[in-house]
Design a protein around this motif. Sequence first.
Motif, PDB file in Angstrom:
ATOM      1  N   ILE A   1       0.674  -1.163  -0.057  1.00 14.39           N
ATOM      2  CA  ILE A   1       0.240   0.089   0.017  1.00 14.39           C
ATOM      3  C   ILE A   1       0.952   1.250  -0.168  1.00 14.39           C
ATOM      4  CG2 ILE A   1      -0.219   0.231   2.487  1.00 14.39           C
ATOM      5  CD1 ILE A   1      -2.874   0.623  -0.120  1.00 14.39           C
ATOM      6  N   ASP A   2       2.257   1.009   0.361  1.00  8.83           N
ATOM      7  CA  ASP A   2       3.012   2.319   0.324  1.00  8.83           C
ATOM      8  C   ASP A   2       3.928   2.213  -1.081  1.00  8.83           C
ATOM      9  OD1 ASP A   2       4.639   0.145   0.893  1.00  8.83           O
ATOM     10  OD2 ASP A   2       5.689   1.148   2.474  1.00  8.83           O
ATOM     11  N   ASP A   3       3.428   1.704  -2.032  1.00 16.26           N
ATOM     12  CA  ASP A   3       4.147   1.809  -3.456  1.00 16.26           C
ATOM     13  C   ASP A   3       3.364   2.494  -4.421  1.00 16.26           C
ATOM     14  OD1 ASP A   3       5.052   1.014  -5.953  1.00 16.26           O
ATOM     15  OD2 ASP A   3       6.106  -0.697  -5.206  1.00 16.26           O
ATOM     16  N   LEU A   4       3.557   3.552  -4.561  1.00 13.01           N
ATOM     17  CA  LEU A   4       2.830   4.417  -5.275  1.00 13.01           C
ATOM     18  C   LEU A   4       2.430   4.032  -6.881  1.00 13.01           C
ATOM     19  CD1 LEU A   4       0.980   7.157  -5.678  1.00 13.01           C
ATOM     20  CD2 LEU A   4       3.125   8.407  -6.184  1.00 13.01           C
ATOM     21  N   ASP A   5       3.531   3.744  -7.306  1.00  8.63           N
ATOM     22  CA  ASP A   5       3.603   3.073  -8.747  1.00  8.63           C
ATOM     23  C   ASP A   5       2.752   1.797  -9.017  1.00  8.63           C
ATOM     24  OD1 ASP A   5       5.220   5.075  -9.797  1.00  8.63           O
ATOM     25  OD2 ASP A   5       7.031   3.927  -9.314  1.00  8.63           O
ATOM     26  N   VAL A   6       2.810   0.821  -8.013  1.00  9.24           N
ATOM     27  CA  VAL A   6       1.956  -0.230  -8.105  1.00  9.24           C
ATOM     28  C   VAL A   6       0.602   0.074  -8.023  1.00  9.24           C
ATOM     29  CG1 VAL A   6       1.043  -2.463  -6.919  1.00  9.24           C
ATOM     30  CG2 VAL A   6       3.733  -1.838  -7.125  1.00  9.24           C
ATOM     31  N   LEU A   7       0.114   1.275  -7.173  1.00  7.53           N
ATOM     32  CA  LEU A   7      -1.239   1.569  -7.116  1.00  7.53           C
ATOM     33  C   LEU A   7      -1.753   2.341  -8.074  1.00  7.53           C
ATOM     34  CD1 LEU A   7      -1.219   2.898  -3.209  1.00  7.53           C
ATOM     35  CD2 LEU A   7      -2.563   0.911  -3.882  1.00  7.53           C
ATOM     36  N   VAL A   8      -0.965   3.070  -8.676  1.00  8.46           N
ATOM     37  CA  VAL A   8      -1.388   3.687  -9.963  1.00  8.46           C
ATOM     38  C   VAL A   8      -1.840   2.637 -11.081  1.00  8.46           C
ATOM     39  CG1 VAL A   8      -0.645   5.082 -12.006  1.00  8.46           C
ATOM     40  CG2 VAL A   8       0.184   5.861  -9.696  1.00  8.46           C
TER      41      VAL A   8
ATOM     42  N   LEU B   1      -9.144  -0.552   2.917  1.00  7.24           N
ATOM     43  CA  LEU B   1      -9.180  -1.462   4.269  1.00  7.24           C
ATOM     44  C   LEU B   1      -7.534  -1.744   4.475  1.00  7.24           C
ATOM     45  CD1 LEU B   1     -12.221  -3.849   3.795  1.00  7.24           C
ATOM     46  CD2 LEU B   1     -12.088  -1.600   4.903  1.00  7.24           C
ATOM     47  N   GLY B   2      -6.809  -1.668   3.881  1.00  5.64           N
ATOM     48  CA  GLY B   2      -5.426  -1.879   3.905  1.00  5.64           C
ATOM     49  C   GLY B   2      -4.571  -1.335   4.875  1.00  5.64           C
ATOM     50  N   GLY B   3      -3.701  -1.949   5.616  1.00  7.71           N
ATOM     51  CA  GLY B   3      -3.131  -1.286   6.731  1.00  7.71           C
ATOM     52  C   GLY B   3      -3.212  -1.937   8.032  1.00  7.71           C
ATOM     53  N   TYR B   4      -2.275  -1.432   8.996  1.00  4.17           N
ATOM     54  CA  TYR B   4      -2.651  -1.965  10.253  1.00  4.17           C
ATOM     55  C   TYR B   4      -3.978  -1.937  10.912  1.00  4.17           C
ATOM     56  CZ  TYR B   4       2.515  -2.990  10.690  1.00  4.17           C
ATOM     57  OH  TYR B   4       4.010  -3.476  10.553  1.00  4.17           O
ATOM     58  N   SER B   5      -4.216  -2.680  11.656  1.00  2.00           N
ATOM     59  CA  SER B   5      -5.726  -2.567  12.322  1.00  2.00           C
ATOM     60  C   SER B   5      -5.470  -2.822  13.840  1.00  2.00           C
ATOM     61  CB  SER B   5      -6.519  -3.890  11.922  1.00  2.00           C
ATOM     62  OG  SER B   5      -6.330  -4.962  12.100  1.00  2.00           O
ATOM     63  N   HIS B   6      -4.140  -2.437  14.372  1.00  2.00           N
ATOM     64  CA  HIS B   6      -3.837  -2.653  15.774  1.00  2.00           C
ATOM     65  C   HIS B   6      -2.523  -1.866  16.022  1.00  2.00           C
ATOM     66  CE1 HIS B   6      -0.436  -5.149  14.124  1.00  2.00           C
ATOM     67  NE2 HIS B   6      -1.219  -5.738  13.453  1.00  2.00           N
ATOM     68  N   GLU B   7      -2.402  -1.799  17.287  1.00  2.00           N
ATOM     69  CA  GLU B   7      -1.172  -0.957  17.662  1.00  2.00           C
ATOM     70  C   GLU B   7      -0.013  -1.217  17.253  1.00  2.00           C
ATOM     71  OE1 GLU B   7       0.140   2.458  20.328  1.00  2.00           O
ATOM     72  OE2 GLU B   7      -1.094   2.064  18.600  1.00  2.00           O
ATOM     73  N   ALA B   8       0.851  -0.494  16.853  1.00  2.00           N
ATOM     74  CA  ALA B   8       2.227  -0.902  16.356  1.00  2.00           C
ATOM     75  C   ALA B   8       3.125   0.546  16.611  1.00  2.00           C
ATOM     76  CB  ALA B   8       2.337  -1.212  15.147  1.00  2.00           C
ATOM     77  N   SER B   9       4.567   0.425  16.253  1.00  2.00           N
ATOM     78  CA  SER B   9       5.298   1.620  16.545  1.00  2.00           C
ATOM     79  C   SER B   9       4.765   2.724  15.620  1.00  2.00           C
ATOM     80  CB  SER B   9       6.756   1.140  16.109  1.00  2.00           C
ATOM     81  OG  SER B   9       6.721   1.008  14.781  1.00  2.00           O
ATOM     82  N   ALA B  10       5.064   3.975  15.998  1.00  2.00           N
ATOM     83  CA  ALA B  10       4.869   5.105  15.266  1.00  2.00           C
ATOM     84  C   ALA B  10       5.366   5.036  13.787  1.00  2.00           C
ATOM     85  CB  ALA B  10       5.467   6.339  15.900  1.00  2.00           C
ATOM     86  N   GLU B  11       6.590   4.673  13.611  1.00  2.00           N
ATOM     87  CA  GLU B  11       7.138   4.334  12.191  1.00  2.00           C
ATOM     88  C   GLU B  11       6.241   3.510  11.321  1.00  2.00           C
ATOM     89  OE1 GLU B  11      11.430   3.062  10.156  1.00  2.00           O
ATOM     90  OE2 GLU B  11      11.080   2.762  12.365  1.00  2.00           O
ATOM     91  N   GLU B  12       5.935   2.588  12.027  1.00  2.00           N
ATOM     92  CA  GLU B  12       5.256   1.424  11.180  1.00  2.00           C
ATOM     93  C   GLU B  12       3.705   1.991  10.943  1.00  2.00           C
ATOM     94  OE1 GLU B  12       6.075  -1.851   9.581  1.00  2.00           O
ATOM     95  OE2 GLU B  12       7.812  -0.643   9.964  1.00  2.00           O
TER      96      GLU B  12
ATOM     97  N   GLY C   1       0.625   5.237   3.533  1.00  2.00           N
ATOM     98  CA  GLY C   1       0.056   4.311   2.610  1.00  2.00           C
ATOM     99  C   GLY C   1      -1.432   4.944   1.933  1.00  2.00           C
ATOM    100  N   THR C   2      -2.122   5.619   3.006  1.00  2.00           N
ATOM    101  CA  THR C   2      -3.307   6.294   2.415  1.00  2.00           C
ATOM    102  C   THR C   2      -3.095   7.448   1.441  1.00  2.00           C
ATOM    103  OG1 THR C   2      -4.625   5.561   4.411  1.00  2.00           O
ATOM    104  CG2 THR C   2      -5.379   7.310   3.190  1.00  2.00           C
ATOM    105  N   TYR C   3      -2.068   8.019   1.719  1.00  2.00           N
ATOM    106  CA  TYR C   3      -1.610   9.274   0.870  1.00  2.00           C
ATOM    107  C   TYR C   3      -1.258   8.661  -0.439  1.00  2.00           C
ATOM    108  CZ  TYR C   3       1.798  11.808  -1.877  1.00  2.00           C
ATOM    109  OH  TYR C   3       2.167  12.413  -2.817  1.00  2.00           O
TER     110      TYR C   3
END
Length: 269
Positions: free
Chosen positions: A54-61, A73-84, A92-94
């Motif tokens: 989800i953080d690969d802009l070219d693949v998403l295009v 709906l993609g991405g983390y659905s739970h707590e994780a580090s700030a970086e992740e 990824g949403t951007y």
Amino acid sequence: MAEERILVTGSSGRVGSLLRARLARPGRVLRLFDLIEPPALPGTGAEEVVTGSIDDLDVLVAALKGVDAVLHLGGYSHEASAEEVLRVNAYGTYCLLEAARRTGVNRILLGSSNHVAGFHRRDEQRGEVPGDVEARPDTLYGWSKVAVESAGRLFHDRFGMDVICLRIGQCFATPRGHRGLAMWLSPDDCARLVEAAISAPEPGFRQVWGISRNTRRWFSLAEGEAIGYRPEDDAEAYAEKILANCGEPDPAQNLIGGSWCDLPLGEPF
């Protein structure tokens, strides 16, 4: 009649898996996007599979070409580090929104969460909590979902995209615990919410609660009803069993985020 094509990110996750058969329609193709190829499920309709991050802009295009709407709906659905959580959920949403802008996809449904408002106290609200209540996240995960919503607002304001943030309560086959009696979103109602958000005429930017018509609900259904969402299920059907197992809820524990408000920040669970 041309086929309708909907991109579903995070299609291998819990909510994506619950929705695949429920969103199947004649003349509709679900384009499934995830890091891994989703397993075959019974009852699904026409599907296409694209694997990628989800953080690969070219693949998403590339994945968004020929798409009419996106259910993100993609991405983390739970707590994780700030970086992740910021890399996957916020950045990824951007990437998703920017890819949609580049490919001319104008209808975006962003999977958000009740945890954007976790530190609101229910006893401080006047009646049911509105769908656009201000953000008070309870975790870094909740913070990342606030970033998801604000990115959607930016792309609506700058580019006129129709963006609906679905603040999902608790989407499981059956409600879980005391919070589930208030926050449950049945899989069938989740599909009804998605259908309403896809078909609403010119919604602009919206924030709506993703819950069923629960007797004990904390959240407003008005914002969802304004786009045509008509939930039919009620967690009250499970109340006797839940209360027998869990006892009566403690009235002093009325933070929307529940126990998430006490979790150590950034520690996965």
